[in-house]
Design a protein around this motif. Structure first.
Motif, PDB file in Angstrom:
ATOM      1  N   GLU A  77       0.833  -1.199   0.000  1.00  0.00           N
ATOM      2  CA  GLU A  77       0.000   0.000   0.000  1.00  0.00           C
ATOM      3  C   GLU A  77       0.872   1.256   0.000  1.00  0.00           C
ATOM      4  OE1 GLU A  77      -2.556  -0.498   3.374  1.00  0.00           O
ATOM      5  OE2 GLU A  77      -3.990  -1.718   2.250  1.00  0.00           O
ATOM      6  N   GLN A  78       1.912   1.249   0.809  1.00  0.00           N
ATOM      7  CA  GLN A  78       2.817   2.399   0.851  1.00  0.00           C
ATOM      8  C   GLN A  78       3.547   2.564  -0.473  1.00  0.00           C
ATOM      9  OE1 GLN A  78       5.243   1.613   4.293  1.00  0.00           O
ATOM     10  NE2 GLN A  78       3.755   2.508   5.704  1.00  0.00           N
ATOM     11  N   ALA A  79       3.963   1.454  -1.055  1.00  0.00           N
ATOM     12  CA  ALA A  79       4.670   1.509  -2.339  1.00  0.00           C
ATOM     13  C   ALA A  79       3.747   2.043  -3.431  1.00  0.00           C
ATOM     14  CB  ALA A  79       5.193   0.135  -2.716  1.00  0.00           C
ATOM     15  N   ALA A  80       2.463   1.703  -3.356  1.00  0.00           N
ATOM     16  CA  ALA A  80       1.499   2.159  -4.353  1.00  0.00           C
ATOM     17  C   ALA A  80       0.986   3.560  -4.045  1.00  0.00           C
ATOM     18  CB  ALA A  80       0.327   1.172  -4.422  1.00  0.00           C
ATOM     19  N   GLY A  81       1.223   4.024  -2.824  1.00  0.00           N
ATOM     20  CA  GLY A  81       0.766   5.351  -2.426  1.00  0.00           C
ATOM     21  C   GLY A  81      -0.724   5.413  -2.177  1.00  0.00           C
ATOM     22  N   THR A  82      -1.281   4.293  -1.752  1.00  0.00           N
ATOM     23  CA  THR A  82      -2.733   4.249  -1.527  1.00  0.00           C
ATOM     24  C   THR A  82      -3.048   3.257  -0.398  1.00  0.00           C
ATOM     25  OG1 THR A  82      -4.875   3.854  -2.538  1.00  0.00           O
ATOM     26  CG2 THR A  82      -3.096   2.445  -3.255  1.00  0.00           C
ATOM     27  N   THR A  83      -4.222   3.353   0.133  1.00  0.00           N
ATOM     28  CA  THR A  83      -4.699   2.379   1.090  1.00  0.00           C
ATOM     29  C   THR A  83      -5.749   1.543   0.398  1.00  0.00           C
ATOM     30  OG1 THR A  83      -4.301   3.874   2.936  1.00  0.00           O
ATOM     31  CG2 THR A  83      -5.820   2.051   3.326  1.00  0.00           C
ATOM     32  N   LEU A  84      -5.530   0.239   0.298  1.00  0.00           N
ATOM     33  CA  LEU A  84      -6.439  -0.626  -0.420  1.00  0.00           C
ATOM     34  C   LEU A  84      -7.687  -0.929   0.410  1.00  0.00           C
ATOM     35  CD1 LEU A  84      -3.818  -3.063  -1.959  1.00  0.00           C
ATOM     36  CD2 LEU A  84      -4.967  -1.154  -3.069  1.00  0.00           C
ATOM     37  N   HIS A  85      -7.527  -1.713   1.454  1.00  0.00           N
ATOM     38  CA  HIS A  85      -8.626  -2.052   2.354  1.00  0.00           C
ATOM     39  C   HIS A  85      -8.053  -2.764   3.564  1.00  0.00           C
ATOM     40  CE1 HIS A  85      -8.013  -5.651  -0.099  1.00  0.00           C
ATOM     41  NE2 HIS A  85      -8.502  -6.334   0.901  1.00  0.00           N
ATOM     42  N   ALA A  86      -8.852  -2.829   4.598  1.00  0.00           N
ATOM     43  CA  ALA A  86      -8.422  -3.509   5.822  1.00  0.00           C
ATOM     44  C   ALA A  86      -8.383  -5.006   5.565  1.00  0.00           C
ATOM     45  CB  ALA A  86      -9.365  -3.188   6.965  1.00  0.00           C
ATOM     46  N   HIS A  87      -7.376  -5.657   6.101  1.00  0.00           N
ATOM     47  CA  HIS A  87      -7.240  -7.121   5.991  1.00  0.00           C
ATOM     48  C   HIS A  87      -8.309  -7.786   6.836  1.00  0.00           C
ATOM     49  CE1 HIS A  87      -5.424 -11.014   5.632  1.00  0.00           C
ATOM     50  NE2 HIS A  87      -5.320 -11.122   6.943  1.00  0.00           N
ATOM     51  N   ALA A  88      -9.069  -8.668   6.238  1.00  0.00           N
ATOM     52  CA  ALA A  88     -10.110  -9.391   6.978  1.00  0.00           C
ATOM     53  C   ALA A  88      -9.667 -10.831   7.183  1.00  0.00           C
ATOM     54  CB  ALA A  88     -11.414  -9.361   6.192  1.00  0.00           C
TER      55      ALA A  88
END
Length: 89
Positions: A77-88
């Motif tokens: 997520e940091q490498a992509a510069g975004t927050t995807l979603h919380a791990h479930a």
């Protein structure tokens, strides 16, 4: 380590991340004689072997996916510069 076997390995980049000489493995000199001596030592010294196996299992448990997946996801997520979603779970 995860298989419950004593580890004998030479010093290499990937091994440096988790191998600790005489703690959870043996890291001999990278020669035939050095490796042979380390193998002989681990095969003939039961207390050493048991200690390496126990410490190796603890080390392997620290690298289990259920313990590492959140850190891996955060890295991506940091490498992509975004927050995807919380791990479930």
């Amino acid at each position: 380590m995860a298989a419950g076997c004593p580890v004998v390995c030479t010093d290499a980049g990937g091994n440096r991340d988790f191998c600790r000489d005489d703690e959870n493995c043996l890291i001999p000199e990278p020669t035939t004689e050095g490796v042979a001596a380390a193998l002989r030592r681990v095969l003939t010294d039961a207390p050493l072997r048991e200690r390496l196996v126990a410490a190796g299992r603890r080390t392997a448990a620290e690298y289990a996916w259920d313990r590492r997946i959140d850190a891996l996801e955060q890295f991506y997520e940091q490498a992509a510069g975004t927050t995807l979603h919380a791990h479930a779970d």
